[in-house]
Structures are given as C-alpha cells and as structure tokens.
Design an enzyme around this catalytic site. Structure first.
Site, short mmCIF file in Angstrom:
data_model
loop_
_atom_site.label_atom_id
_atom_site.label_comp_id
_atom_site.label_asym_id
_atom_site.label_seq_id
_atom_site.Cartn_x
_atom_site.Cartn_y
_atom_site.Cartn_z
N SER A 40 0.66 -1.06 0.01
CA SER A 40 -0.28 -0.39 0.11
C SER A 40 0.56 1.53 0.12
O SER A 40 0.06 2.31 -0.64
CB SER A 40 -1.40 -0.46 0.92
OG SER A 40 -0.79 0.22 2.14
N LYS A 83 -0.32 4.79 6.73
CA LYS A 83 -0.20 5.34 5.40
C LYS A 83 0.23 6.62 6.03
O LYS A 83 0.92 7.30 6.33
CB LYS A 83 -1.59 5.00 6.17
CG LYS A 83 -2.18 4.14 5.72
CD LYS A 83 -2.23 3.21 4.78
CE LYS A 83 -3.21 2.00 5.01
NZ LYS A 83 -3.03 1.03 3.99
#
Length: 172
Positions: A40, A83
C-alpha cells in the site's frame, strides 16, 4: 551460600525489571522500529522495509499533512497500518475509489485524520473505512532504516494528493 545465591538472584531480577521498565518507556513514549509489509505504501515504503516511528509528535499533536504514520487498523485492533496523512480535522477531501464514477467530498471530523496509501490502486485506507480517530495513531515515521541503500528520510507523496486548504494558506 544459599544467602549469597538468593541475593544475587534478587539483584539480577531487580536489574531486569529496571531495564525492562526503561525499554518499555522508550518504546511507548519515544519510538519503535517497525517492519512494514504489504504494497500500500509503494514506492515510498516497500515490503520488508524497516522504519523508525517516533511517538513524540503524536503526544504533542504535531501530526501534519504529508506525514507517514503508523496507526491501529480501524478493522483489526491487533494489526497496525502504515499510511500517509492526507487530511486533518476540518479539511475537505475529494474521495473516489476505482469503482466510483463520480468523485465525492468528505469533511474530516474533529479528532480524526484522513489516511491513504501512496499506492492508491492497492491500498485499503480511509477511502474504504473513512476518517481515522487521532487516538489510533501510534507514531510518525521519520526514517527508513532498511535496506541500507535507502537509509534516510522519506520522500514526499508520489500521488501529489496533499494540498494546502484555504485555512492553511491564510495562517501563513
């Protein structure tokens, strides 16, 4: 003789407890080493990269847009996620997933942040689970430690999704 062995054992246990408390406080309040997994955050952080996540920014409420953070997963509290902060409370976020035909706008509520992976096509993030409570943030990633040829600070977002909001530019 038994008396000496007992005192040496108690002394060893005492030092072990002391050093354990120091290590716990260091990892809880200063920072920790994290091995990242999954695609990710590619190309910024790839599978098996080791990063250092400092915890002081979280305690001092100094998390900013563009920072990469380690947070507890909103889906699974036993799992951490890595993230990038795209929006802070009050920010208007333009959202869409690959299956969306139209873009929608979301305001980040008070006490929350909007998190997205750098690899938008292969990231489960706030586009899926919405704004993330600030309390789930564990730390801010400040250094990539492994592999050695990539040692150093982390680059800016390759997606260029972070922009100043009008309220940000008015305060400068």
């Amino acid at each position: 003789m038994f008396h000496n062995v007992l005192w040496k054992t108690l002394g060893f246990v005492g030092y072990t407890v002391q050093y354990g408390c120091i290590a716990h406080c260091a990892f809880e309040y200063i920072g920790e080493f994290v091995v990242c997994s999954g695609p990710s955050m590619e190309p910024t952080i790839v599978n098996h990269d080791v990063v250092f996540s400092e915890r002081m920014s979280r305690h001092l409420c100094k998390i900013q847009k563009g920072d990469i953070v380690i947070a507890k997963s909103p889906f699974d509290p036993n799992m951490n996620i890595c993230k990038r902060v795209i929006g802070l409370e009050g920010d208007k976020i333009c959202t869409s997933s690959p299956s969306d035909f139209f873009k929608t706008h979301t305001y980040v509520p008070k006490g929350h942040v909007w998190l997205e992976g750098d690899n938008l096509r292969n990231s489960t993030d706030s586009r899926n689970y919405g704004p993330v409570p600030y309390a789930l943030i564990r730390g801010r990633v400040c250094l990539k430690l492994w592999p050695p040829h990539n040692f150093g600070t982390l680059s800016e977002s390759p997606t260029k999704r972070i922009t100043d909001t009008p309220s940000d530019s008015d305060s400068n």
